[in-house]
Design a protein around this motif. Sequence first.
Motif, PDB file in Angstrom:
ATOM      1  N   GLN A   1       1.263   4.284  -2.647  1.00 39.73           N
ATOM      2  CA  GLN A   1       0.865   5.647  -2.306  1.00 39.73           C
ATOM      3  C   GLN A   1       2.015   6.642  -2.420  1.00 39.73           C
ATOM      4  O   GLN A   1       1.810   7.806  -2.732  1.00 39.73           O
ATOM      5  N   LEU A   2       3.223   6.205  -2.129  1.00 36.24           N
ATOM      6  CA  LEU A   2       4.344   7.144  -2.104  1.00 36.24           C
ATOM      7  C   LEU A   2       5.258   6.983  -3.325  1.00 36.24           C
ATOM      8  O   LEU A   2       6.409   7.433  -3.319  1.00 36.24           O
TER       9      LEU A   2
ATOM     10  N   LEU B   1       5.002   5.266   8.437  1.00 35.24           N
ATOM     11  CA  LEU B   1       3.547   5.264   8.273  1.00 35.24           C
ATOM     12  C   LEU B   1       2.942   3.869   8.251  1.00 35.24           C
ATOM     13  O   LEU B   1       1.786   3.696   7.891  1.00 35.24           O
TER      14      LEU B   1
ATOM     15  N   ALA C   1       8.233   4.274   5.952  1.00 38.18           N
ATOM     16  CA  ALA C   1       8.549   3.425   7.107  1.00 38.18           C
ATOM     17  C   ALA C   1       7.912   3.970   8.379  1.00 38.18           C
ATOM     18  O   ALA C   1       7.635   3.224   9.310  1.00 38.18           O
TER      19      ALA C   1
ATOM     20  N   HIS D   1       0.828  -1.205   0.000  1.00 43.19           N
ATOM     21  CA  HIS D   1       0.000   0.000   0.000  1.00 43.19           C
ATOM     22  C   HIS D   1       0.866   1.260   0.000  1.00 43.19           C
ATOM     23  O   HIS D   1       0.639   2.189  -0.779  1.00 43.19           O
ATOM     24  N   LEU D   2       1.876   1.269   0.869  1.00 45.50           N
ATOM     25  CA  LEU D   2       2.713   2.468   0.976  1.00 45.50           C
ATOM     26  C   LEU D   2       3.590   2.651  -0.263  1.00 45.50           C
ATOM     27  O   LEU D   2       3.836   3.776  -0.712  1.00 45.50           O
TER      28      LEU D   2
ATOM     29  N   GLU E   1      -1.605  15.615   3.127  1.00 43.14           N
ATOM     30  CA  GLU E   1      -2.565  14.509   3.074  1.00 43.14           C
ATOM     31  C   GLU E   1      -2.696  13.847   4.445  1.00 43.14           C
ATOM     32  O   GLU E   1      -3.803  13.552   4.913  1.00 43.14           O
ATOM     33  N   LEU E   2      -1.560  13.648   5.106  1.00 44.09           N
ATOM     34  CA  LEU E   2      -1.586  12.982   6.412  1.00 44.09           C
ATOM     35  C   LEU E   2      -2.372  13.795   7.429  1.00 44.09           C
ATOM     36  O   LEU E   2      -3.082  13.241   8.272  1.00 44.09           O
TER      37      LEU E   2
ATOM     38  N   ALA F   1       2.495  14.872   0.698  1.00 43.42           N
ATOM     39  CA  ALA F   1       2.227  13.728   1.587  1.00 43.42           C
ATOM     40  C   ALA F   1       1.894  14.226   3.002  1.00 43.42           C
ATOM     41  O   ALA F   1       0.970  13.721   3.647  1.00 43.42           O
TER      42      ALA F   1
ATOM     43  N   ASP G   1      11.790   6.351   3.754  1.00 44.86           N
ATOM     44  CA  ASP G   1      11.899   6.655   5.175  1.00 44.86           C
ATOM     45  C   ASP G   1      10.554   7.125   5.730  1.00 44.86           C
ATOM     46  O   ASP G   1      10.122   6.721   6.808  1.00 44.86           O
TER      47      ASP G   1
END
Lengths: 326, 284
Positions: free
Chosen positions: A123-124, A151, A149, A119-120, A181-182, A178, A146
Amino acid sequence: MPEPAVLAEALSKQFGDVVAVDAIDLNIPAASVMALLGPNGAGKTTIVRMLATLCEPTSGTASVCGFDIVREADAVRNAISLTGQFAALEANLTAQENLILMARLRGYRRRAAAQVAEHLIDQLDIAEFKDKLVKSISGGQRRRVDLAASLVVKPKLLVLDEPTTGLDPRSRQAVWSAIRELVTEGVTVLLTTQYLEEADELADQVVVMDHGRAVASGTPPELRAQIGDHRVDVVVADPADVDRVVEALGSRFLLTLDRARRTVSVPAPNEAVELALVAQELKQAVIPVDEISLRRPTLDDAFLALTGEPSTTVVEARDDFAGVPS
Amino acid sequence: MSTVSIGLLPTGIGEPVQATVGRTARYLRETWLLVVRSLRTVPRVPERLSDVTIQPVVFTLLFLYVFGSAIHVPGLSYQNYLVPGLVGQGVAFGVIGAGVATSTDFTSGVIDRFRSLPITRLSVITAQVVGQMLEQILGMMIYIGVGLAAGWRPQFSTAGLAEFIGLVLLGVFAFNWLGVLLGMMVRSSDAMQGIGFALVFPLSFLAGAFVPISGMKAVPRAIGNWDPLSAFVAAMRHICQGTNAQGSWQLEHPIVAMLGWSVILIGVCVPLALRRFRRVESAI
């Protein structure tokens, strides 16, 4: 009123005779962004390390999500994710392996950990280099891994120590979006930065630091009001012309001089208006100019405006490690 | 199963199991994950294993076939003299391996990240020791394998074999903790490498692994007689070939001495390393 994500009172840290952090108060509301802005050696990283339970304060108290950083360090570690200044990844594992390891260490079972990593990666935008060893990817890519990691679980507080230092503008934008968004997903962010622009773009509240002290704090508009807006820089070819520029502009503007760089700086709250006025005046006075430019205020301008003196840049020892100096 | 999260954060992918298991189970699980992590990196930097792979081969062959022709040990073939000695002094080289790995981890920031995680902190340092022990054990097996191939003939019973394995593991364990402690104190892996060699190299040559201590000049002989590594060397030789050494109390009672040195090392290094690990802090 909901509980603040971070509450610090007179938080201080001393290393031998050096006061790295001097009685800092912080109050970060949940789901907001706080920026600690300052040059190297201002004590930003030390604050971050104390809040992340990596070192204990000499005096003062702080809590993260209601948990005391000394007495309830375990609970604090559960609530935070730290992305340190020096990409803290295993260099000899791939990006994907690093993410799976972090997810496993956070308690996911094997399958779920792989999904979290997937997923990450998605997304990233890590997919392209997910199978490369971390030691062989670029600095910007490493920052993304990084951040990912940090998230693998939703942190209540995400701590980012200089998340964009050394990044190219595109990578910086990616990190910024990002972070935004967070925040919409309910994460509180504490970040440190040396860039005024970064604090301005992201933060709800900014604390400007120098020598371990808070020299100013407020929302970006409040600080901007104190710092002033854009500036027009005039760089002359001949050092002797600096005085002629001062003569031409001095009656209309409050000038700042940097003779070593042959630069005269003019506040420009109305941006292009002042730029045009300055150009006109110089044309009339017939002063040869190397460069005229409109720019945003820098950290140096901010320090000059807030403290009346330039920031003192101290070379900060790499303080990601550890040993006590002998 | 597909993920149901729409945002940046992974949600709906099952819950972490951490909260549901006990502290000991968590500790074991986290230690295991971190050991696997360090073993995984081995194939990516095979040269890091050279101290436990190439070095044993070189030492064994160099001394057997180059210097060995000039060394005569009464009552024993040189193979039978040398190989147990190599195993005995070899345990001390764990200081270098463990120290370099530890200082590398501590300077890279990866340990900071682990320390900021909600995992048992003891697992981080345990994994360091276990991972290094596995590497050192590989080195010991290479010493033994090359030695056997070159004509070493140990003469021990099953009980002797158990004693041999037990003492080697204990010695490796003790020197690994010394390495972890030094690795945390030294700021760079290069410095750690230097300090490690400066410490271990002379002691291993004085320990009678290659030539008998009794034939050395007075000063090296005096050092060799009380060099802790001499006890390890003499103990290994005693177990493997039934030889007895003279020159000092520790050489006459090598097994007790080896146990004693190991216990002292563990008793000093483990608490210091744990304390250091707990309060590792930055220093500006």
